[in-house]
Design an enzyme around this catalytic site. Sequence first.
Site, PDB file in Angstrom:
ATOM      1  N   THR A 189       0.842  -1.199   0.000  1.00  0.00           N
ATOM      2  CA  THR A 189       0.000   0.000   0.000  1.00  0.00           C
ATOM      3  C   THR A 189       0.876   1.247   0.000  1.00  0.00           C
ATOM      4  O   THR A 189       2.108   1.152  -0.115  1.00  0.00           O
ATOM      5  CB  THR A 189      -1.001  -0.041   1.187  1.00  0.00           C
ATOM      6  OG1 THR A 189      -1.920   1.037   1.021  1.00  0.00           O
ATOM      7  CG2 THR A 189      -0.328   0.067   2.534  1.00  0.00           C
TER       8      THR A 189
ATOM      9  N   LYS B 196       3.848   1.684  -3.593  1.00  0.00           N
ATOM     10  CA  LYS B 196       3.340   0.932  -4.749  1.00  0.00           C
ATOM     11  C   LYS B 196       4.247   1.042  -5.983  1.00  0.00           C
ATOM     12  O   LYS B 196       4.241   0.149  -6.827  1.00  0.00           O
ATOM     13  CB  LYS B 196       1.925   1.381  -5.095  1.00  0.00           C
ATOM     14  CG  LYS B 196       0.891   0.921  -4.077  1.00  0.00           C
ATOM     15  CD  LYS B 196      -0.517   1.278  -4.504  1.00  0.00           C
ATOM     16  CE  LYS B 196      -1.513   0.942  -3.409  1.00  0.00           C
ATOM     17  NZ  LYS B 196      -2.900   1.185  -3.794  1.00  0.00           N
TER      18      LYS B 196
ATOM     19  N   ASP C 100      -5.742  -3.095  -7.904  1.00  0.00           N
ATOM     20  CA  ASP C 100      -6.624  -1.958  -7.586  1.00  0.00           C
ATOM     21  C   ASP C 100      -7.543  -1.654  -8.772  1.00  0.00           C
ATOM     22  O   ASP C 100      -8.748  -1.458  -8.605  1.00  0.00           O
ATOM     23  CB  ASP C 100      -5.793  -0.701  -7.289  1.00  0.00           C
ATOM     24  CG  ASP C 100      -5.173  -0.733  -5.905  1.00  0.00           C
ATOM     25  OD1 ASP C 100      -5.789  -1.309  -4.983  1.00  0.00           O
ATOM     26  OD2 ASP C 100      -4.063  -0.182  -5.728  1.00  0.00           O
TER      27      ASP C 100
ATOM     28  N   GLY D 138      -9.411  14.625  -9.978  1.00  0.00           N
ATOM     29  CA  GLY D 138      -8.150  14.294  -9.329  1.00  0.00           C
ATOM     30  C   GLY D 138      -7.123  13.815 -10.333  1.00  0.00           C
ATOM     31  O   GLY D 138      -7.473  13.341 -11.430  1.00  0.00           O
ATOM     32  N   ALA D 139      -5.854  13.979  -9.963  1.00  0.00           N
ATOM     33  CA  ALA D 139      -4.763  13.532 -10.842  1.00  0.00           C
ATOM     34  C   ALA D 139      -3.608  13.007  -9.990  1.00  0.00           C
ATOM     35  O   ALA D 139      -2.442  13.190 -10.329  1.00  0.00           O
ATOM     36  CB  ALA D 139      -4.314  14.680 -11.741  1.00  0.00           C
TER      37      ALA D 139
ATOM     38  N   LEU E 159     -14.106   7.023  -4.816  1.00  0.00           N
ATOM     39  CA  LEU E 159     -13.183   5.960  -4.405  1.00  0.00           C
ATOM     40  C   LEU E 159     -12.967   5.940  -2.894  1.00  0.00           C
ATOM     41  O   LEU E 159     -12.427   4.997  -2.345  1.00  0.00           O
ATOM     42  CB  LEU E 159     -11.853   6.081  -5.160  1.00  0.00           C
ATOM     43  CG  LEU E 159     -11.978   6.076  -6.688  1.00  0.00           C
ATOM     44  CD1 LEU E 159     -10.624   5.932  -7.348  1.00  0.00           C
ATOM     45  CD2 LEU E 159     -12.905   4.970  -7.178  1.00  0.00           C
TER      46      LEU E 159
HETATM   47  P1  NAP Z   1      -2.814  11.475  -3.995  1.00  0.00           P
HETATM   48  O1  NAP Z   1      -1.839  10.919  -4.978  1.00  0.00           O
HETATM   49  O2  NAP Z   1      -2.343  12.133  -2.771  1.00  0.00           O
HETATM   50  O3  NAP Z   1      -3.746  12.523  -4.820  1.00  0.00           O
HETATM   51  C1  NAP Z   1      -4.679  13.313  -4.164  1.00  0.00           C
HETATM   52  C2  NAP Z   1      -5.549  14.047  -5.180  1.00  0.00           C
HETATM   53  O4  NAP Z   1      -6.511  14.809  -4.448  1.00  0.00           O
HETATM   54  C3  NAP Z   1      -4.804  15.042  -6.067  1.00  0.00           C
HETATM   55  O5  NAP Z   1      -5.396  15.069  -7.335  1.00  0.00           O
HETATM   56  C4  NAP Z   1      -5.013  16.366  -5.336  1.00  0.00           C
HETATM   57  O6  NAP Z   1      -4.973  17.502  -6.157  1.00  0.00           O
HETATM   58  C5  NAP Z   1      -6.438  16.185  -4.849  1.00  0.00           C
HETATM   59  N1  NAP Z   1      -6.726  17.041  -3.710  1.00  0.00           N
HETATM   60  C6  NAP Z   1      -6.291  16.878  -2.427  1.00  0.00           C
HETATM   61  N2  NAP Z   1      -6.758  17.881  -1.654  1.00  0.00           N
HETATM   62  C7  NAP Z   1      -7.501  18.686  -2.478  1.00  0.00           C
HETATM   63  C8  NAP Z   1      -8.252  19.873  -2.271  1.00  0.00           C
HETATM   64  N3  NAP Z   1      -8.345  20.443  -1.053  1.00  0.00           N
HETATM   65  N4  NAP Z   1      -8.896  20.414  -3.334  1.00  0.00           N
HETATM   66  C9  NAP Z   1      -8.808  19.846  -4.555  1.00  0.00           C
HETATM   67  N5  NAP Z   1      -8.122  18.722  -4.819  1.00  0.00           N
HETATM   68  C10 NAP Z   1      -7.465  18.148  -3.789  1.00  0.00           C
HETATM   69  O7  NAP Z   1      -3.840  10.357  -3.515  1.00  0.00           O
HETATM   70  P2  NAP Z   1      -4.215   8.965  -4.223  1.00  0.00           P
HETATM   71  O8  NAP Z   1      -3.253   7.927  -3.801  1.00  0.00           O
HETATM   72  O9  NAP Z   1      -4.410   9.221  -5.683  1.00  0.00           O
HETATM   73  O10 NAP Z   1      -5.608   8.616  -3.520  1.00  0.00           O
HETATM   74  C11 NAP Z   1      -6.786   9.404  -3.742  1.00  0.00           C
HETATM   75  C12 NAP Z   1      -7.951   8.826  -2.960  1.00  0.00           C
HETATM   76  O11 NAP Z   1      -8.308   7.545  -3.513  1.00  0.00           O
HETATM   77  C13 NAP Z   1      -7.610   8.518  -1.490  1.00  0.00           C
HETATM   78  O12 NAP Z   1      -7.986   9.585  -0.710  1.00  0.00           O
HETATM   79  C14 NAP Z   1      -8.428   7.288  -1.146  1.00  0.00           C
HETATM   80  O13 NAP Z   1      -9.569   7.629  -0.419  1.00  0.00           O
HETATM   81  C15 NAP Z   1      -8.862   6.740  -2.489  1.00  0.00           C
HETATM   82  N6  NAP Z   1      -8.435   5.336  -2.661  1.00  0.00           N
HETATM   83  C16 NAP Z   1      -9.367   4.355  -2.584  1.00  0.00           C
HETATM   84  C17 NAP Z   1      -9.011   3.020  -2.730  1.00  0.00           C
HETATM   85  C18 NAP Z   1     -10.052   1.937  -2.647  1.00  0.00           C
HETATM   86  O14 NAP Z   1      -9.715   0.740  -2.634  1.00  0.00           O
HETATM   87  N7  NAP Z   1     -11.318   2.277  -2.599  1.00  0.00           N
HETATM   88  C19 NAP Z   1      -7.671   2.674  -2.967  1.00  0.00           C
HETATM   89  C20 NAP Z   1      -6.734   3.690  -3.026  1.00  0.00           C
HETATM   90  C21 NAP Z   1      -7.129   5.022  -2.867  1.00  0.00           C
HETATM   91  P3  NAP Z   1      -3.563  18.237  -6.503  1.00  0.00           P
HETATM   92  O15 NAP Z   1      -2.937  17.390  -7.588  1.00  0.00           O
HETATM   93  O16 NAP Z   1      -3.958  19.578  -6.980  1.00  0.00           O
HETATM   94  O17 NAP Z   1      -2.757  18.250  -5.233  1.00  0.00           O
END
Ligand code: NAP
Length: 288
Positions: A68, A72, A108, A132-133, A231
């Site tokens: 995790t 990853k 995933d 998101g990105a 998600l």
């Molecule tokens: P990450 O790489 O940290 O990316 C976070 C994303 O959220 C970025 O696009 C960021 O935008 C955006 N963001 C954060 N705060 C923000 C705000 N205040 N306003 C606007 N945009 C904001 O995280 P990740 O690993 O991709 O994970 C994202 C989410 O996926 C996690 O929070 C988790 O809940 C979910 N997830 C779910 C599973 C599942 O099995 N269901 C598995 C993995 C993850 P910027 O690029 O502008 O910073």
Amino acid sequence: MRDISGTTRICGLLGNPVEHTKSPLIHNTLAEKLGVDLCYGAFRVDEDRVEEAVKGAYALNFLGMNVTVPYKSRVIASLKEIDPLAAKIGAVNTLVRTSGGFKGYNTDMPGLYRAMCSDGVDIKGERIVVLGAGGVARAVVMMLLENGAKEIIICNRTQKKAMDIIEEAEKIFPDGSKALMAMPMDEFLMQESADKYIAIQATSVGMYPKVDEAVCDNDAFYEKVKVGYDLIFNPEETLFMKLVKKNGGKAYNGLKMLLYQGIIAFELMTGEKINDETADEILAKLKK
Ligand code: NAP
């Protein structure tokens, strides 16, 4: 309580932190239900010891591991082999024991795909907006391209990160590039489209404890959405999901994605096949 004996195979999660994880619940319940002699734990590993941990797990005859955040991508350097889908995505969350080392997979994205199928949501030929990105959004975009989405629009606070995903996706899927766009939310709202969108919420906004936040709270966005996938799975119903429903769409959280990534990992590690009835039982347990 199952018997742990000399024949019990060990599996586990590698990450940091790991204390919050639901993976032991998924894997140990599956093992118990299917009568597989396996025990699954969680292993918190420091950043500079990931390679050592993977080698150690292999040396200790572990059957498999999950990986995790934040490892990853980092774990890829310690693998003997990598599955082509995981290589495309650039992230591995499952290690399966093979002769001479672990083979890495990404479950995933197939997990999200299987969750969507189980909810009756078909991606093929659909217009999709990804919010998101980050790491997950990047993998989601690759999965959508792999499964024939007609159009993908990425809206992210930091536009550059959305552009980077597109650039990378265009290299991996040269034929799908025409359907890929990055744009700020304001621009998306002005897009004319007869079809409604499937929206995948892949930011961390709205996650517990900040449950009254959504990355977009403008009804004009939700009016364009027929299905919303968040998600996030804690809370069970995010503000994003509430807004999708308020505007007439169907909404789902990320719990099934979590479940199916675990189920697919279990299937890869053990060679077992999990049926829908068992998946539903584990889902009910996760909801508790
Ligand atoms: P990450 O790489 O940290 O990316 C976070 C994303 O959220 C970025 O696009 C960021 O935008 C955006 N963001 C954060 N705060 C923000 C705000 N205040 N306003 C606007 N945009 C904001 O995280 P990740 O690993 O991709 O994970 C994202 C989410 O996926 C996690 O929070 C988790 O809940 C979910 N997830 C779910 C599973 C599942 O099995 N269901 C598995 C993995 C993850 P910027 O690029 O502008 O910073």
